[in-house]
Design an enzyme around this catalytic site. Structure first.
Site, mmCIF file in Angstrom:
data_model
loop_
_atom_site.group_PDB
_atom_site.id
_atom_site.type_symbol
_atom_site.label_atom_id
_atom_site.label_comp_id
_atom_site.label_asym_id
_atom_site.label_seq_id
_atom_site.Cartn_x
_atom_site.Cartn_y
_atom_site.Cartn_z
ATOM 1 N N PRO A 29 -10.195 7.811 -8.193
ATOM 2 C CG PRO A 29 -8.704 9.354 -7.248
ATOM 3 C CD PRO A 29 -10.090 8.934 -7.419
ATOM 4 C CG ASP A 32 -7.254 0.256 4.703
ATOM 5 O OD1 ASP A 32 -6.262 -0.269 3.603
ATOM 6 O OD2 ASP A 32 -8.534 -0.096 4.729
ATOM 7 C CG ASP A 35 -5.447 -4.446 2.902
ATOM 8 O OD1 ASP A 35 -4.952 -3.999 4.006
ATOM 9 O OD2 ASP A 35 -5.723 -3.877 1.855
ATOM 10 C CB SER A 83 5.245 -19.634 6.300
ATOM 11 O OG SER A 83 5.588 -18.875 7.424
ATOM 12 C CD GLU A 102 -2.869 1.140 2.124
ATOM 13 O OE1 GLU A 102 -3.546 1.895 2.734
ATOM 14 O OE2 GLU A 102 -3.170 0.009 2.929
#
EC number: 3.5.1.97
Length: 887
Positions: A541, A397, A394, A316, A227
């Site tokens: 975007p 953030d 994920d 792993s 990210e």
């Protein structure tokens, strides 16, 4: 009974040939020579001040393995059996006695490591090591994240049973600390005492154990680096499509996910995203002020010490094979987590056995533990074995925030500003003045970009006459909310079937890990745990799926909740007869809950699948030895993809062509003596730097992992791709073949300088070495002979990045040194648990003077293992020391 150094050792220097270590076995000659040399320099520098009868010694902290020792607070006697590697198997009448004994043993063998870890996780490292800039920076970041604060909240959330286990463990640790001065506990305190004041260590607190789980979660946190990497790449490329070219999806790799759709044994609902029909102003990526804030955030977070592992190599391997394909007729499970490698290694082997297994004392388990936390994290009990790999979901953030004074913009459309949450942290520095740190948080999480006075909170443009203040970056992370992962550790240790694993997985909130398992009654399976955020789908975007930083001033980007545990993928007895989980995608695209887009691209998992399917097709049943051989497989998928292309490149100069020619006929194995492996990896390093370093800022440069193989493979089909062009050469546009030629010729010349002008003299092991380093005394700021004493000798290694024997290295560093690898390996035969095998990268002891400090390293490096006894009879037969702990 082992030979243990007496408190009044003779006034003589140990002889190199006949000295024995704490277990009575002769120590390796190289370690003894280093020990003697180390003693000399320690005397000269007054680094070790423990003097008995005029002799400076580092042996004083070595633990006593006497036949009887007292552990206050036990309800009954506890028996500890240690094998030739010093691995303890503990037998107790109650769970509390079991974990008290484990705490005592961890403190006995690894207390400095435990103390170092708790200082890091509490943001108090400078209290231990003094006015060291790196320590202060680490403290500032960890205090900002608030690991310890979250752990304190978890204390009241975990079950009463877990609290009792943590308290018992703390009692055992503190029983060992009682009446022992720092130099009786570890030589590190004596060394530190020459620079800072070393006080008696504080008693162990159960919350110290909970805080360690935050460090484990931090290093295994998913797509965090990707990210930030996208945002950093955009700062120079200024083109979303070009950035996304560098982050291809898993399917682009052409490899197989963990589960096929047919294998998933429940109705998986689409989850993990909530649609919104809206547009957004985006994150203002590409503006200088936001780019500065993102870069500063990356710099700040790099200050956190790596305790478990980080980057492409922190993955792993795990797989489990059904009994229909094994010689024993029962499943076999293999696991080798790839982590940061240091001295001592991160894992501690142990067996924990209730004398009578029942509801009041349910533990009969052996495996790998973390010093500082009770129980077993990976291993097996009498009914079930389990392995863990990083799922890579994920769970973080970054939010780009607009901050004005002590407020932040919660909703730009409504022009709603909210107060920042403020708190002041005092960082105490041993031998220097304390440092005051103001921590600021939004609803999304702590503001990171202004930590350490890096000047990252910068002026933002004024829009429509409104004062939007400054840009900053905050972090949302599931582990910053209190959870019950500690409960999951004990639930896994007592699990007997798939239902038990599913129940434990619901508690295993962070980090998000793949669980593979097998049972003694013949079942194999997979379970995905973890706390996975649900994100809104917002048009804008860049994607709103968590792959890019999000605008903090648009509430539509806020997390919408978490995926229901019932929606997490799981499978039991899949059709293939095996499960391979090696950090690749869990399910085919579009199936099940949203987990991430940034998977490992699955070259390791595909190689394991190939090895398994080929042997199944040949009709040869699997043995434990087969699985150990697979774990050491050093075939390079990178070479299989690129070497045919490289051999087609025309290299005109005969001298340069001599390097290219060594690739002809290579079998793509990366043994330590392979000249082709050395040359190929040098070409790969140079190909990445030549292609991308002119396009990307520091921090986004290629590390050489599986993603970069997919990127380059795709670009080979596009000879005019703009990334081939070198921006630094004005009025010249380079193409694919020019860059490939340059990589081949520069690698030949690099190896000529680094090794020999004769390619046949090259070898991979000379470049690719594992140099284990002590976390405090192993760095360049410590005298060389001290480093030599605490750092084991470097070991040439086969393998490489995305090889099954995953001895990872970082191509962006310019070095081939091993940075990550299998911190342990285990193979469990569910038909005969005593036939299982295990090994760690170093050994059970954290004391540099102990023979068990690095006695497993040569075996580990050779791809071999030790016998892993489990039954009482097998443990007794392997025992070389027996200790009775009495109340």
């Amino acid at each position: 009974m082992s030979a243990t150094p007496a408190a009044n050792e003779p006034d003589e220097t140990p002889d190199v040939d006949d000295t024995v270590e704490d277990d009575g076995a002769p120590a390796p000659r190289s370690r003894l020579r280093r020990a003697v040399a180390g003693l000399a320099v320690l005397v000269a520098l007054a680094l070790v001040a423990t003097v008995t009868f005029g002799v400076v010694t580092v042996r004083k902290p070595l633990p006593d393995h006497a036949e009887t020792q007292q552990l206050a607070g036990l309800s009954a006697e506890v028996t500890v059996e240690r094998d030739a590697q010093g691995v303890p198997q503990v037998y107790a009448s109650t769970s509390e006695d079991l974990f008290a004994a484990q705490g005592y043993l961890h403190a006995q063998d690894r207390f400095f490591e435990m103390d170092y870890r708790r200082h890091v996780t509490a943001g108090r490292l400078a209290e231990l090591v003094g006015d060291v800039p790196a320590a202060i920076e680490a403290d500032q970041v960890v205090r900002t994240l608030g690991w310890r604060r979250v752990a304190e909240e978890e204390w009241n959330l975990v079950s009463p049973e877990t609290r009792s286990y943590l308290q018992a463990y703390a009692r055992g640790v503190n029983a060992y600390l009682a009446d022992r001065a720092p130099d009786d506990l570890a030589v590190e305190y004596t060394v530190l005492g020459t620079r800072v004041d070393v006080a008696d260590p504080a008693p162990w607190d159960p919350v110290d154990s909970l805080a360690w789980l935050k460090a484990m979660a931090w290093d295994m946190r998913g797509n965090y680096d990707d990210e930030l990497g996208r945002a950093l790449a955009y700062s120079t490329l200024e083109d979303v499509e070009l950035v996304e070219e560098l982050y291809p999806g898993f399917s682009d790799g052409g490899n197989t996910p963990i589960l096929r759709k047919r294998d998933v044994n429940q109705t998986v609902r689409a989850a993990g995203s909530a649609d919104t029909d809206a547009t957004t102003t985006g994150t203002a990526l590409g503006t200088a002020s936001v780019d500065d804030a993102v870069q500063a955030t990356a710099d700040v977070l790099a200050a956190v010490p790596v305790l478990v592992g980080r980057g492409d190599g922190a993955g792993s391997n795990s797989w489990v094979v059904s009994g229909e394909h094994t010689e024993s007729g029962s499943p076999i499970l293999a696991n080798d987590p790839h982590m940061a490698l240091g001295a001592p290694g991160v894992w501690y082997q142990v067996g924990l056995h209730c004398e009578q297994v029942d509801d009041s004392c349910p533990f009969d388990v052996a495996g790998f533990s973390f010093s500082g936390f009770p129980g077993v994290v990976i291993g097996h009990n009498a009914d079930l074995a389990w392995g863990l790999t990083n799922m890579g979901a994920d769970v973080t953030d970054f939010f780009v925030e607009r901050v004005r004074g002590d407020t932040w913009l919660r909703d730009a459309e409504a022009e709603e500003w909210a107060d920042l949450e403020l708190r002041t942290e005092t960082i105490r520095v041993n031998g220097a003045d304390p440092i005051e740190l103001e921590v600021r948080s939004t609803d999304h999480g702590p503001v990171l970009s202004s930590v350490m006075d890096v000047g990252a909170v910068v002026d933002s443009p004024t829009e429509a006459g409104t004062d939007f203040g400054e840009y900053a970056v905050s972090l949302a992370w599931t582990a910053l909310e209190p959870g019950r992962t500690a409960d999951a550790v004990f639930a896994m240790a007592t699990a007997a079937d798939a239902q038990d694993i599913q129940a434990a997985a619901e508690l295993f909130e962070v980090p998000a890990m793949n669980i593979v398992f097998a049972t003694t009654d013949g079942h194999i399976g997979y379970q995905a745990p973890g706390k996975i955020p649900v994100r809104g789908v917002v048009s804008g975007p860049v994607a709103s799926d968590g792959t890019w930083p999000r605008p903090g001033w648009d509430p539509r980007y806020d997390w919408q909740g978490y995926v229901d545990p019932e929606d997490m993928p799981r499978a039991l007895d899949p059709e293939d007869g095996f499960v391979v989980a090696a950090n690749q995608a869990v399910l085919p695209g579009g199936t099940g809950p949203y987990l991430t887009r940034d998977w490992d691209h699955g070259f390791r998992s595909e190689r394991v699948r190939t090895l398994l399917t080929e042997q199944i097709a040949a009709g040869r049943p699997f043995t434990v030895e087969d699985m150990e051989n697979f774990q050491s497989d050093d075939w390079s998928p990178f070479a299989a993809v690129l070497v045919p292309v490289l051999l087609d490149v025309e290299v005109e100069d005969a001298y340069d062509r001599a390097g290219q020619e060594i690739l002809a006929g290579w079998d793509y194995r990366t043994e330590t003596d392979s000249a082709a492996a050395a040359y190929f990896n040098a070409v790969w390093r140079n190909l990445l730097s030549t292609t991308f370093w002119d396009d990307l800022p520091e921090g986004a440069q290629p590390t050489g992992g599986s993603r970069w193989l997919v990127v380059i493979s795709d670009m080979l089909e596009r000879p005019e791709d703009p990334f081939w062009d070198d921006r630094s050469t004005l009025n010249v546009v380079e193409t694919r073949d020019e860059v490939l030629t340059r990589a081949l010729t520069s690698a030949r010349r690099d190896l000529t300088v680094e090794m020999s002008k004769e390619p046949t003299d090259w070898n991979w092991g000379s470049l690719h070495q594992l140099a284990l380093q002590h976390p405090v005394l192993g760095g360049d700021d410590v005298p060389a002979l001290v480093r030599d004493y605490v750092n084991p000798d470097p070991v040439p290694m086969p393998g490489g990045t995305s090889v099954v024997n995953a001895t990872g290295w970082d191509a962006s560093s310019g070095s081939f040194a091993v940075t990550t690898g299998p911190a342990m390996r285990m193979v469990v035969d569910l038909g005969d648990l005593d036939a299982s095998t295990w090994v760690t990268v170093t050994g059970t002891s954290g004391h540099p003077a102990s023979s068990h400090y690095d006695d497993q390293l040569p075996v580990w490096a050779a791809g071999e293992s030790f016998a892993w006894p489990f039954s009482r009879e097998a443990v007794g037969a392997a025992a070389e020391d027996t200790t009775t702990l009495t109340p």
